[in-house]
Scaffold this active site. Structure first.
Site, mmCIF file in Angstrom:
data_model
loop_
_atom_site.group_PDB
_atom_site.id
_atom_site.type_symbol
_atom_site.label_atom_id
_atom_site.label_comp_id
_atom_site.label_asym_id
_atom_site.label_seq_id
_atom_site.Cartn_x
_atom_site.Cartn_y
_atom_site.Cartn_z
ATOM 1 N N HIS A 14 0.793 -1.152 0.247
ATOM 2 C CA HIS A 14 0.017 0.058 -0.008
ATOM 3 C C HIS A 14 1.035 1.175 -0.139
ATOM 4 C CE1 HIS A 14 -4.026 1.912 1.258
ATOM 5 N NE2 HIS A 14 -2.983 2.685 1.242
ATOM 6 N N HIS A 69 0.493 17.869 -6.274
ATOM 7 C CA HIS A 69 -0.455 18.234 -7.399
ATOM 8 C C HIS A 69 0.190 19.001 -8.312
ATOM 9 C CE1 HIS A 69 -4.468 17.683 -9.069
ATOM 10 N NE2 HIS A 69 -4.408 19.007 -9.227
ATOM 11 N N THR A 101 -1.441 4.306 -7.971
ATOM 12 C CA THR A 101 -1.631 5.738 -8.438
ATOM 13 C C THR A 101 -2.998 5.863 -9.328
ATOM 14 O OG1 THR A 101 -0.503 7.622 -9.544
ATOM 15 C CG2 THR A 101 -0.510 5.509 -10.800
ATOM 16 N N THR A 102 -3.331 7.250 -9.006
ATOM 17 C CA THR A 102 -4.671 7.466 -9.904
ATOM 18 C C THR A 102 -4.385 8.199 -11.353
ATOM 19 O OG1 THR A 102 -5.517 8.309 -7.770
ATOM 20 C CG2 THR A 102 -6.994 8.799 -9.719
ATOM 21 N N LYS A 104 -4.663 10.324 -14.191
ATOM 22 C CA LYS A 104 -5.283 11.599 -14.246
ATOM 23 C C LYS A 104 -5.366 12.071 -15.793
ATOM 24 C CE LYS A 104 -3.661 12.315 -9.567
ATOM 25 N NZ LYS A 104 -2.610 11.503 -9.744
ATOM 26 N N ASP A 168 -10.455 7.116 -8.309
ATOM 27 C CA ASP A 168 -10.732 8.495 -7.272
ATOM 28 C C ASP A 168 -12.261 8.474 -6.979
ATOM 29 O OD1 ASP A 168 -11.364 11.001 -6.211
ATOM 30 O OD2 ASP A 168 -8.759 11.401 -6.796
ATOM 31 N N GLY A 198 -9.147 8.021 -2.173
ATOM 32 C CA GLY A 198 -9.612 9.765 -2.310
ATOM 33 C C GLY A 198 -10.339 10.184 -1.252
ATOM 34 N N GLU A 228 -12.171 4.972 6.658
ATOM 35 C CA GLU A 228 -11.024 5.958 6.863
ATOM 36 C C GLU A 228 -11.868 6.932 7.790
ATOM 37 O OE1 GLU A 228 -8.014 6.968 3.710
ATOM 38 O OE2 GLU A 228 -9.620 6.513 2.589
ATOM 39 N N ASP A 305 2.062 6.780 2.344
ATOM 40 C CA ASP A 305 2.723 7.933 1.569
ATOM 41 C C ASP A 305 4.293 8.243 2.288
ATOM 42 O OD1 ASP A 305 0.422 8.810 -0.216
ATOM 43 O OD2 ASP A 305 -0.515 8.735 1.745
HETATM 44 ZN ZN LIG Z 1 -3.847 4.967 1.101
#
Ligand SMILES: [Zn+2]
Length: 375
Positions: A14, A69, A101-102, A104, A168, A198, A228, A305
């Protein structure tokens, strides 16, 4: 204990690509752009403060996400970040890495979901090419003092890197399905699964269910960020879906926790530093890792992260060792068990089991035989 955790061959399941970026790289990219005439989104001093090493406040973490971003608007920046992230995990002796990863679409920067994925995959491939070969890494390890020097990184022929594409929560069902179709198309280049992530306050489960079912039908692994925030109705529907893995699950009421434990043992990706820093969990000893681990529920330690939260997978193992009083043997078992939950397929699991089992006596043999396992 930290050096022992560094030596442990580890499995990371993760890790968000962009959140794993080195803060210094954010600074370098912004400084390069500033020299090329672009306005900095923060003052020079703020940039120095936010990207400095050391403990970061939650507000600084969110500012870092904003800056990430801002810098991920070119394919070259994305590839550079991916290459560095691969090298950093290898440096930490991660032998199997699933990055997520998202994809985009940012038409204002001439970027589509597909071109974004291509840039990530090129970066991963570049990072792997930049790693030392096994023979060089072994020579470096032999030259180093085994008890004190940091271990050699996982060489190019030992680490495997796979990619998950994230949906997302802001995306509607069509956008979610597009990501799943791209994931299926890129399987041959190492895309092995799909994630849902997200802002947990945004969107509702029904939006993505069909796309996630299509991912499963296409032979992709499915993992969901769940619990979450306190959202029992959604979490119950996620459990009903029976994903292959779940991330976080910080907010479960007693009945959901019981259901999860009674489930077909859906493995949990648990991120200690992330959950404590973002105040989802009050302290390490109170983290739900303890309860799930004690119940024998499958858990995998992960970083979430690493760049933003200033951690590494070795640090997460060392934190778990201290908070839950786990001896080195238990940490090895935890890492070894993680192999069973990778999305990379049976052959990859066999390779990893073999690698972990070969390293076990080197890691633990002497200590266990002496009855001197560190706590
Ligand atoms: Zn996460």
């Amino acid at each position: 204990m930290f050096l022992a955790c560094r030596r442990l061959p580890k499995v990371e399941l993760h890790a968000h690509l962009n959140g794993s970026v080195r803060p210094q790289t954010i600074r370098k990219i912004l400084e390069e752009r500033s020299r090329a005439g672009e306005a900095l989104p923060v003052t020079e001093q703020q940039l120095q403060d936010i990207t400095a090493c050391g403990d970061r406040s939650l507000a600084d973490c969110f500012r870092l996400f904003d800056l990430i971003h801002v810098i991920t608007t070119t394919h070259s920046a994305i590839a550079r970040i991916a290459a560095e992230v691969v090298r950093d995990f290898a440096e930490d002796r991660v032998v199997y890495l699933e990055l997520r990863t998202t994809p985009k679409a940012r038409p204002e920067y001439d970027m589509t979901k597909q071109s974004y994925i291509e840039a990530v995959l090129e970066g991963i491939e570049l990072g792997l090419r930049q790693l030392p070969a096994a023979a060089d890494a072994t020579a470096a390890a032999n030259a180093a003092n085994a008890d004190e020097a940091p271990p050699a990184p996982a060489p190019a022929d030992i680490i495997a890197v796979k990619l998950l594409l994230s949906i997302d929560r802001r995306e509607d069902s069509a956008a979610a399905l597009e990501t799943v179709q791209l994931a299926a198309r890129y399987k041959a280049r190492g895309v092995v699964g799909v994630d849902l992530s997200g802002n947990p306050y945004v969107g509702s489960w029904g939006q993505w269910r069909e796309a996630l079912a299509a991912a499963r039908a296409a032979g992709l692994g499915v993992t969901l960020h769940a619990g979450e925030v306190y959202s029992p109705a959604e979490t119950a529907r996620m459990l009903e879906f029976r994903p292959d893995r779940l991330g976080h699950c910080c907010y479960l009421d007693d009945s959901l926790a019981a259901e999860l434990r009674a489930s077909v043992a859906i493995p949990l990706e648990l991120c200690l530093t992330s959950n404590v820093l973002t105040q989802s969990v009050t302290s390490y000893p109170e983290h739900h890792f303890a309860e799930m681990y004690a119940a024998g529920h499958p858990v995998v330690l992960c970083t979430d992260d690493s760049g933003v939260f200033g951690t590494t997978l070795s640090k997460e193992y060392a934190i778990a060792a201290a908070a839950f009083k786990l001896p080195l043997g238990a940490l090895w078992e935890l890492a070894r068990r993680s192999v069973e939950f990778v999305f990379g397929g049976e052959e990859e699991k066999r390779r990893l089991r073999g690698l972990m089992d070969r390293e076990r006596p080197l890691m633990l043999g002497a200590k266990i035989e002496r009855g001197n396992d560190e706590a």
